[in-house]
Scaffold this active site. Structure first.
Site, mmCIF file in Angstrom:
data_model
loop_
_atom_site.group_PDB
_atom_site.id
_atom_site.type_symbol
_atom_site.label_atom_id
_atom_site.label_comp_id
_atom_site.label_asym_id
_atom_site.label_seq_id
_atom_site.Cartn_x
_atom_site.Cartn_y
_atom_site.Cartn_z
ATOM 1 N N SER A 1 0.822 -1.202 0.000
ATOM 2 C CA SER A 1 0.000 0.000 0.000
ATOM 3 C C SER A 1 0.858 1.255 0.000
ATOM 4 O O SER A 1 0.314 2.358 0.027
ATOM 5 C CB SER A 1 -0.931 -0.013 1.211
ATOM 6 O OG SER A 1 -0.281 -0.510 2.339
ATOM 7 N N HIS B 1 -2.792 -2.879 -6.057
ATOM 8 C CA HIS B 1 -3.166 -2.519 -4.693
ATOM 9 C C HIS B 1 -4.684 -2.543 -4.523
ATOM 10 O O HIS B 1 -5.388 -1.669 -5.028
ATOM 11 C CB HIS B 1 -2.589 -1.123 -4.362
ATOM 12 C CG HIS B 1 -2.931 -0.646 -2.996
ATOM 13 N ND1 HIS B 1 -3.113 0.676 -2.695
ATOM 14 C CD2 HIS B 1 -3.126 -1.331 -1.839
ATOM 15 C CE1 HIS B 1 -3.412 0.784 -1.406
ATOM 16 N NE2 HIS B 1 -3.426 -0.403 -0.874
ATOM 17 N N GLU C 1 -5.641 -0.027 -7.407
ATOM 18 C CA GLU C 1 -4.602 0.880 -7.915
ATOM 19 C C GLU C 1 -3.567 0.025 -8.631
ATOM 20 O O GLU C 1 -3.114 -0.979 -8.072
ATOM 21 C CB GLU C 1 -3.893 1.578 -6.748
ATOM 22 C CG GLU C 1 -4.392 2.944 -6.423
ATOM 23 C CD GLU C 1 -3.592 3.594 -5.302
ATOM 24 O OE1 GLU C 1 -3.130 4.708 -5.503
ATOM 25 O OE2 GLU C 1 -3.443 2.998 -4.218
ATOM 26 N N ASN D 1 -3.423 6.162 -0.551
ATOM 27 C CA ASN D 1 -2.852 6.331 0.788
ATOM 28 C C ASN D 1 -2.055 7.624 0.947
ATOM 29 O O ASN D 1 -1.858 8.091 2.066
ATOM 30 C CB ASN D 1 -2.014 5.111 1.168
ATOM 31 C CG ASN D 1 -2.916 3.935 1.479
ATOM 32 O OD1 ASN D 1 -4.057 4.118 1.893
ATOM 33 N ND2 ASN D 1 -2.424 2.724 1.264
HETATM 34 N N1 CAA Z 1 -15.707 -8.592 3.949
HETATM 35 C C1 CAA Z 1 -16.605 -8.863 2.990
HETATM 36 N N2 CAA Z 1 -17.753 -8.162 2.829
HETATM 37 C C2 CAA Z 1 -18.018 -7.202 3.710
HETATM 38 C C3 CAA Z 1 -17.126 -6.869 4.760
HETATM 39 C C4 CAA Z 1 -15.934 -7.623 4.861
HETATM 40 N N3 CAA Z 1 -15.014 -7.368 5.799
HETATM 41 N N4 CAA Z 1 -17.658 -5.853 5.476
HETATM 42 C C5 CAA Z 1 -18.842 -5.544 4.894
HETATM 43 N N5 CAA Z 1 -19.051 -6.360 3.833
HETATM 44 C C6 CAA Z 1 -20.197 -6.312 2.917
HETATM 45 C C7 CAA Z 1 -21.490 -6.688 3.555
HETATM 46 O O1 CAA Z 1 -21.696 -8.087 3.501
HETATM 47 C C8 CAA Z 1 -22.506 -5.942 2.726
HETATM 48 O O2 CAA Z 1 -22.702 -6.658 1.513
HETATM 49 P P1 CAA Z 1 -24.056 -6.512 0.626
HETATM 50 O O3 CAA Z 1 -24.089 -5.112 0.103
HETATM 51 O O4 CAA Z 1 -23.867 -7.531 -0.438
HETATM 52 O O5 CAA Z 1 -25.190 -6.804 1.541
HETATM 53 C C9 CAA Z 1 -21.767 -4.644 2.345
HETATM 54 O O6 CAA Z 1 -20.385 -4.941 2.514
HETATM 55 C C10 CAA Z 1 -22.144 -3.491 3.247
HETATM 56 O O7 CAA Z 1 -21.899 -3.893 4.576
HETATM 57 P P2 CAA Z 1 -22.759 -3.446 5.833
HETATM 58 O O8 CAA Z 1 -24.133 -3.035 5.389
HETATM 59 O O9 CAA Z 1 -22.635 -4.473 6.897
HETATM 60 O O10 CAA Z 1 -21.971 -2.259 6.442
HETATM 61 P P3 CAA Z 1 -21.722 -0.808 5.914
HETATM 62 O O11 CAA Z 1 -22.778 -0.307 5.013
HETATM 63 O O12 CAA Z 1 -21.387 -0.086 7.147
HETATM 64 O O13 CAA Z 1 -20.411 -0.951 5.009
HETATM 65 C C11 CAA Z 1 -18.078 -0.876 4.667
HETATM 66 C C12 CAA Z 1 -19.220 -1.493 5.469
HETATM 67 C C13 CAA Z 1 -18.245 -1.255 3.192
HETATM 68 C C14 CAA Z 1 -16.798 -1.487 5.221
HETATM 69 C C15 CAA Z 1 -18.129 0.686 4.833
HETATM 70 O O14 CAA Z 1 -18.130 1.015 6.184
HETATM 71 C C16 CAA Z 1 -16.998 1.385 4.143
HETATM 72 O O15 CAA Z 1 -17.004 1.595 2.946
HETATM 73 N N6 CAA Z 1 -15.961 1.788 4.930
HETATM 74 C C17 CAA Z 1 -14.791 2.449 4.423
HETATM 75 C C18 CAA Z 1 -13.852 1.429 3.850
HETATM 76 C C19 CAA Z 1 -12.610 2.056 3.299
HETATM 77 O O16 CAA Z 1 -12.410 3.253 3.289
HETATM 78 N N7 CAA Z 1 -11.734 1.192 2.814
HETATM 79 C C20 CAA Z 1 -10.463 1.605 2.298
HETATM 80 C C21 CAA Z 1 -9.461 1.455 3.386
HETATM 81 S S1 CAA Z 1 -7.917 2.021 2.841
HETATM 82 C C22 CAA Z 1 -7.253 0.743 2.071
HETATM 83 O O17 CAA Z 1 -7.713 -0.344 2.029
HETATM 84 C C23 CAA Z 1 -5.952 1.049 1.468
HETATM 85 C C24 CAA Z 1 -4.796 0.652 2.288
HETATM 86 O O18 CAA Z 1 -3.828 0.227 1.693
HETATM 87 C C25 CAA Z 1 -4.700 0.895 3.739
#
Ligand code: CAA
Length: 282
Positions: free
Chosen positions: A118, A139, A151, A189
């Site tokens: 990342s 990524h 990415e 990031n």
């Molecule tokens: N694994 C698989 N599926 C998941 C999951 C997981 N860990 N967490 C949630 N889901 C799925 C759920 O099953 C649900 O699926 P459906 O639409 O098919 O029903 C969907 O995601 C939505 O989940 P929820 O309704 O339970 O929860 P939510 O609406 O609060 O969404 C989230 C959860 C998608 C994680 C949301 O909170 C979100 O988008 N958060 C921000 C995530 C983010 O910014 N990620 C990037 C991080 S940075 C990165 O990754 C880069 C790096 O290098 C550090």
């Protein structure tokens, strides 16, 4: 054509990558030095797919077929016929270099190596292998099955054939690519982590409490998660590693990791995966 994919590292990123590859119809081999982690990873994938079936988004037969496409092993020799191996180990350059060096003798000469780093230089990691032309950054975002973006980052020597293969694979996985140049932490990031670091400074300086900071950004800026909740979700060790790469790579004090983030990592409060971070998950 990439048909057989290998993934190194059965943590949250590696497991997510395996899941999307298997669902997309690819054969996947997952390797980790920890056999228990492999079992946990496959069980987690099965649980995710069961949820998809329960919601009517996947048929039982497609779930079974996806799970049948996943093979695991603790030895790197499992990658002998992989067309592509994606390294998704810990975000630490020395660990990644060591794994890449050990991986190379186990690969076919034409195999592509991608890293899910990342933040770390693709060019530098490529130099630890025998094939910088067939080495690339791929990524994924967390949680991989949900997040739309991949990415793609070329190192200085990455050839066009490798780049095109990885772009085509991204589409096959149902994801959208953003192309980034090989600079510290790339695009997502470079922007996201300074925001998270600033949120930790906001807490450190007493501008707001944990709940206030997260509520402010969720309701005030429409972020799906507050920055501290997101830091816990990513893992504070990973957040700190990325900030260190930005700080050292860009030599600008604006990227200085917040001392509170450092202290949490030193305490082992790494976020959701250990049950404690800015929030208590126990
Ligand atoms: N694994 C698989 N599926 C998941 C999951 C997981 N860990 N967490 C949630 N889901 C799925 C759920 O099953 C649900 O699926 P459906 O639409 O098919 O029903 C969907 O995601 C939505 O989940 P929820 O309704 O339970 O929860 P939510 O609406 O609060 O969404 C989230 C959860 C998608 C994680 C949301 O909170 C979100 O988008 N958060 C921000 C995530 C983010 O910014 N990620 C990037 C991080 S940075 C990165 O990754 C880069 C790096 O290098 C550090």
């Amino acid at each position: 054509m990439i048909e057989k994919v290998g993934v190194i590292g059965a943590g949250q990123m590696g497991s997510g990558i395996v899941q999307v590859c298997a669902v997309a119809g690819l054969s996947v081999v997952l390797s980790d030095i920890n056999a228990e982690q492999l079992t946990k990873s496959v069980a987690g994938i099965a649980r995710n797919l069961d949820r998809q079936v329960a919601k009517g988004k996947l048929s039982e037969a497609d779930k079974d077929a996806a799970l049948a496409r996943i093979v695991t092993g603790t030895d790197l020799s499992v990658f002998h016929d992989s067309d592509l191996v994606i390294e998704a180990a810990t975000e630490a350059e020395e660990v990644k270099r060591m794994i890449l060096k050990a991986l190379v003798p186990n690969l076919s000469p034409t195999a592509i190596i991608a890293t899910n780093t990342s933040s770390i230089s693709i060019t530098r990691l490529a130099a630890a292998t025998d094939r910088p032309a067939r080495f690339i950054g791929m990524h994924f975002m967390n949680p991989v099955p949900v997040m739309q973006l991949v990415e793609i980052i070329r190192g200085i020597a990455t050839d066009d054939e490798t780049f095109q293969s990885i772009k085509a694979l991204t589409v096959k996985l149902g994801k959208t690519a953003a192309i980034a140049e090989d600079f510290p932490a790339f695009i997502v990031n470079r922007i996201l982590l300074p925001m998270i670091n600033e949120a930790v400074y906001t807490l450190y300086e007493g501008v707001g409490g944990v709940e206030a900071i997260d509520t402010a950004m969720k309701l005030g800026a429409n972020h799906p998660m507050g920055p501290l909740e997101l830091a816990d979700f990513i893992g504070l060790d990973t957040c700190l590693s990325i900030m260190q790469v930005l700080y050292e790579g860009l030599a600008d004090s604006k990227y200085r990791p917040c001392p509170l983030m450092v202290k949490y990592v030193e305490a082992g409060w790494l976020g959701r995966k250990v049950g404690r971070g800015f929030y208590d998950y126990s």
